[in-house]
Design an enzyme around this catalytic site. Structure first.
Site, PDB file in Angstrom:
ATOM      1  N   SER A 114      13.274   2.258  -4.183  1.00 41.58           N
ATOM      2  CA  SER A 114      12.064   2.422  -3.294  1.00 41.58           C
ATOM      3  C   SER A 114      12.238   2.719  -1.705  1.00 41.58           C
ATOM      4  O   SER A 114      13.170   1.653  -1.151  1.00 41.58           O
ATOM      5  CB  SER A 114      11.081   1.222  -3.550  1.00 41.58           C
TER       6      SER A 114
ATOM      7  N   CYS B  50       5.057  -4.278  -7.732  1.00 41.75           N
ATOM      8  CA  CYS B  50       6.233  -3.656  -7.845  1.00 41.75           C
ATOM      9  C   CYS B  50       7.388  -4.700  -7.964  1.00 41.75           C
ATOM     10  O   CYS B  50       7.319  -5.861  -7.343  1.00 41.75           O
ATOM     11  CB  CYS B  50       6.734  -3.073  -6.584  1.00 41.75           C
TER      12      CYS B  50
ATOM     13  N   ASP C  47       4.717  -0.296 -10.064  1.00 43.79           N
ATOM     14  CA  ASP C  47       6.158   0.343 -10.177  1.00 43.79           C
ATOM     15  C   ASP C  47       7.210  -0.569 -10.478  1.00 43.79           C
ATOM     16  O   ASP C  47       7.546  -1.539  -9.675  1.00 43.79           O
ATOM     17  CB  ASP C  47       6.486   0.953  -8.769  1.00 43.79           C
TER      18      ASP C  47
ATOM     19  N   TRP D  43      10.593  -2.380 -13.240  1.00 45.83           N
ATOM     20  CA  TRP D  43      11.500  -1.951 -14.151  1.00 45.83           C
ATOM     21  C   TRP D  43      12.220  -3.207 -14.686  1.00 45.83           C
ATOM     22  O   TRP D  43      11.829  -4.284 -14.258  1.00 45.83           O
ATOM     23  CB  TRP D  43      12.754  -1.491 -12.994  1.00 45.83           C
TER      24      TRP D  43
END
Length: 291
Positions: A63, A241, A287, A289
């Site tokens: 990001s 995030c 966002d 992962w």
């Protein structure tokens, strides 16, 4: 004879792994290609044969943690926040391919190939008075530093140019940040604290290794539950995030609990519907992962 016996034993082991998917998955889980080659060192692969079965290295997405409105000799260009990944597997110390390249091997002036990956579903609302609730432990902080910078610098620019709306106060910005220790990995700690002290943001921190009972961002979120609910009811946007493995799910569970607690006659189903409504309106954005 010894070499033939070792090769036969290797083939037998491979066949056993291939016949049991759970054993194969367990075996492969933490092993790299080099580990497997060492385990089966009797294999006689050429470089061409090996490369032919390998997948291309996947790109790493980071990001942007800066604002295009920043202009200074040290803040030109685009900034990213990268922490070198380190871990142990199969008795060996490992580190991330891309993070170690960027964090330890590259030198000022070096060039690397990059590309831009747009994420239209994770961005600031158009109205600067909209409240923001941002949850970003570790390097998950990156986009939120960019969000905060963008809002503050744009507001400052509007005030200088005396454009319409320049006198409107910015919407409240609450940042929930977590890391192990403030003296080791409190990313942008001085800047975040300055923003908090000036009233630009409200900073909620969770330093998980500084006290005997570990505390994480989801606990801090629960503690601020009443404020979080008020901001949501005022049209606020909620962002997450970071790690999808555990953090994102724990944060969502905490958020659902807050919603259920503050709804009139709230239930688990009504809280889920409320959250789905936020997501549909673009007010619940993630966002995340798997690390």
């Amino acid at each position: 004879a010894a070499a033939a016996a070792a090769a036969a034993a290797a083939v037998d082991r491979i066949e056993q792994l291939l016949s049991d998917s759970s054993k194969l998955e367990c075996y492969l889980h933490m092993r790299h290609v080099t580990d497997i080659l060492r385990d089966f060192e009797t294999a006689t692969l050429t470089y061409q044969e090996l490369l032919g079965v390998l997948r291309p290295l996947q790109p790493r997405l980071y990001s942007i943690s800066s604002s295009p409105l920043e202009h200074s000799p040290i803040n030109s260009g685009v900034q990213a926040t990268v922490a070198v990944v380190r871990y142990e597997a199969c008795g060996k110390q490992r580190q991330g391919v891309c993070s170690s390249q960027v964090g330890e091997r590259l030198q000022p002036g070096d060039h690397v190939p990059i590309f831009m990956s747009k994420n239209p579903d994770f961005r600031l609302p158009d109205d600067p008075t909209t409240p923001l609730i941002m949850v970003g432990p570790g390097t998950g902080l990156a986009p939120f530093r960019a969000f905060i910078l963008q809002r503050l610098l744009q507001h400052e620019l509007d005030a200088q140019q005396e454009t319409r709306g320049s006198t409107a106060a910015l919407g409240p910005m609450h940042l929930f940040f977590g890391c192990r220790r403030r003296d080791q990995d409190f990313l942008y700690g001085q800047q975040l604290q300055q923003w908090h002290d000036s009233g630009a943001i409200t900073l909620h921190t969770a330093f998980s290794r500084e006290i005997s009972n570990k505390v994480y961002v989801q606990q801090r979120l629960k503690e601020a539950g009443e404020t979080v609910w008020e901001l949501l009811e005022a049209g606020g946007h909620f962002y997450v995030c970071g790690d999808a493995g555990s953090m994102a799910g724990a944060v969502e569970a905490a958020l659902l609990g807050i919603i259920q607690q503050h709804q009139e006659q709230g239930t688990a189903d009504s809280a889920r519907l409320y959250l789905e409504g936020l997501a549909a309106a673009g007010r619940y954005q993630r966002d995340v992962w798997f690390s």
